[in-house]
Write an enzyme that holds these catalytic residues in place. Structure first.
Site, PDB file in Angstrom:
ATOM      1  N   GLU A 251       0.817  -1.111   0.038  1.00  0.00           N
ATOM      2  CA  GLU A 251       0.017   0.028   0.112  1.00  0.00           C
ATOM      3  C   GLU A 251       0.810   1.303   0.025  1.00  0.00           C
ATOM      4  O   GLU A 251       0.560   2.282  -0.663  1.00  0.00           O
ATOM      5  CB  GLU A 251      -0.987  -0.077   1.160  1.00  0.00           C
ATOM      6  CG  GLU A 251      -1.933  -1.086   1.221  1.00  0.00           C
ATOM      7  CD  GLU A 251      -2.964  -0.897   0.054  1.00  0.00           C
ATOM      8  OE1 GLU A 251      -2.969   0.112  -0.623  1.00  0.00           O
ATOM      9  OE2 GLU A 251      -3.493  -2.060  -0.297  1.00  0.00           O
TER      10      GLU A 251
ATOM     11  N   TYR B  78      -6.390   6.388   3.862  1.00  0.00           N
ATOM     12  CA  TYR B  78      -6.737   5.333   2.975  1.00  0.00           C
ATOM     13  C   TYR B  78      -5.800   4.109   3.382  1.00  0.00           C
ATOM     14  O   TYR B  78      -6.247   3.104   3.485  1.00  0.00           O
ATOM     15  CB  TYR B  78      -5.980   6.009   1.422  1.00  0.00           C
ATOM     16  CG  TYR B  78      -5.876   4.634   0.742  1.00  0.00           C
ATOM     17  CD1 TYR B  78      -6.806   3.875   0.138  1.00  0.00           C
ATOM     18  CD2 TYR B  78      -4.331   4.022   0.501  1.00  0.00           C
ATOM     19  CE1 TYR B  78      -6.781   2.931  -0.815  1.00  0.00           C
ATOM     20  CE2 TYR B  78      -4.410   2.861  -0.225  1.00  0.00           C
ATOM     21  CZ  TYR B  78      -5.620   2.346  -0.912  1.00  0.00           C
ATOM     22  OH  TYR B  78      -5.383   1.001  -1.520  1.00  0.00           O
TER      23      TYR B  78
ATOM     24  N   ASP C  88     -10.117   5.802  -2.267  1.00  0.00           N
ATOM     25  CA  ASP C  88      -8.745   6.384  -3.351  1.00  0.00           C
ATOM     26  C   ASP C  88      -9.269   6.960  -4.480  1.00  0.00           C
ATOM     27  O   ASP C  88     -10.444   7.198  -4.505  1.00  0.00           O
ATOM     28  CB  ASP C  88      -7.989   5.193  -3.288  1.00  0.00           C
ATOM     29  CG  ASP C  88      -8.440   4.308  -4.419  1.00  0.00           C
ATOM     30  OD1 ASP C  88      -9.689   4.339  -4.579  1.00  0.00           O
ATOM     31  OD2 ASP C  88      -7.729   3.808  -5.161  1.00  0.00           O
TER      32      ASP C  88
END
Length: 357
Positions: A34, A117, A135
């Site tokens: 991520e 996020y 996102d």
DNA sequence: GACACGTGGCT
DNA sequence: TAGCCAAGTGT
């Protein structure tokens, strides 16, 4: 269970790409992926992910890593602050969390480099916590589906879309729902040339009905791009160990912090290379009066999000380095060792052109 | 809230 | 070409 989520997840099961971080529930690996993928395309980040997992298979290994090595591995990915935050968080996890990522959204959020996020992504993908990720893909899909004109780069917009996403995710498997929504945005509901004809949600898509799909999501315009003019001076010399260059680690509050480059003078306008060279030689108080200009490069234009860098590289050879008095530490880097130093893409391109790496 | 922070692909 | 955009975060 909403209808939207059911159809979406069914679509995802059939159409998802096979990506390495999708076959694990290890929060460390999910976190790594991520962070790497923040504002970064999968094609660009994939190999970095594989290299990081291989070199640092556990959070303990990463926590013990050398900063320059991590930066070197990060070289070319951009947003280098991510590398710093990553090392910080790795250490925190080892030290304060017994080596385990917390299964808690707010605790995740408190870690460096983990924002809204990424905290939602780790919580849902690794721990099955029902928290929607919001996102760029999610903004785009939802804004089109519901024809929402609230600008996404405002706090009101973020709030509004998060609320919608929380309603949509409820009672669905969080990991599947979140990945499905992002995957759908990436593969079908694309920014340009979306595949509306093949879209499974075409009947319910308000933006499509209004024929204004492309005008979503709405975004407030951003500022002008600043132009900067860099004049790099590559000072080469010789000592007993062969040829070396003067390099510096960037430490100012500016772009490319903690990457290495060369002595530099900056102007706000295009300048004669010789003028720049003389200014720099005076600044670093290079006493040796005898130097020879090896090469003056063409302009290298390097585009960043908020700046346009125009760089000219002046390569000189000095017989003897006598008395470098820079305000901060200048390194003497052997020609063969340059490749070990993390550098910006701009510097890398120039070094490649000069066949120095 | 506004802005800084990278790079590469696409149009 | 120049601008837009990508699995955002920190200040």
């Amino acid at each position: 269970m909403g209808r939207f989520g059911r159809i979406l997840i069914k679509w995802y099961d059939k159409n998802k790409r096979n990506l390495p971080w999708r076959s694990t529930r290890d929060p460390y690996k999910i976190w790594l992926s991520e962070v790497i993928l923040q504002q970064t395309r999968i094609e660009q980040g994939l190999n970095y992910y594989l290299r990081f997992v291989k070199r640092f298979p556990t959070v303990e290994k990463l926590a013990a890593a050398d900063s320059d090595e991590v930066y070197k591995m990060w070289q070319g990915l951009g947003y280098y602050n991510r590398a710093d935050n990553m090392m910080d968080t790795a250490k925190t996890i080892v030290k304060d969390f017994n080596g385990r990522f917390p299964a808690d959204y707010n605790k995740l959020l408190s870690l460096k480099g983990i924002g809204n996020y990424t905290a939602a992504a780790i919580a849902s993908l690794a721990f099955n916590i029902s928290k929607p990720v919001v996102d760029g893909n999610v903004f785009r899909v939802l804004s089109r589906l519901f024809a929402i004109k609230t600008p996404i780069n405002t706090s009101a917009g973020k709030k509004e879309f998060e609320l919608i996403a929380s309603k949509l995710i409820s009672n669905h498997p969080p990991a599947e729902f979140n990945q499905a929504l992002m995957e759908f945005g990436a593969l079908y509901c694309k920014p340009k040339n979306p595949d509306c004809e093949k879209c499974i949600f075409i009947k319910g898509c308000i933006a499509w009905q209004k024929k204004e799909v492309i005008s979503y999501p709405v975004k407030l315009p951003k500022r002008n791009i600043k132009k900067r003019f860099f004049y790099y001076v590559l000072i080469e010399s010789n000592n007993g160990d062969g040829s070396f260059f003067l390099m510096k680690k960037r430490d100012k509050n500016d772009i490319w912090k903690k990457l290495y480059d060369f002595p530099l003078v900056e102007f706000s306008n295009k300048t004669e290379p010789h003028t720049a060279l003389n200014k720099l030689l005076a600044e670093i108080n290079l006493k040796s009066s005898k130097y020879r200009i090896v090469d003056i490069s063409d302009n290298y234009q390097h585009q960043l999000t908020h700046q346009q860098i125009n760089a000219v590289f002046i390569r000189i050879f000095v017989n003897k380095i006598e008395n470098i008095e820079a305000e901060n530490s200048i390194l003497l880097v052997n020609k063969n060792d340059i490749t070990n130093y993390p550098v910006s893409r701009l510097i890398e391109r120039y070094l490649q052109d000069q066949k120095l790496i």
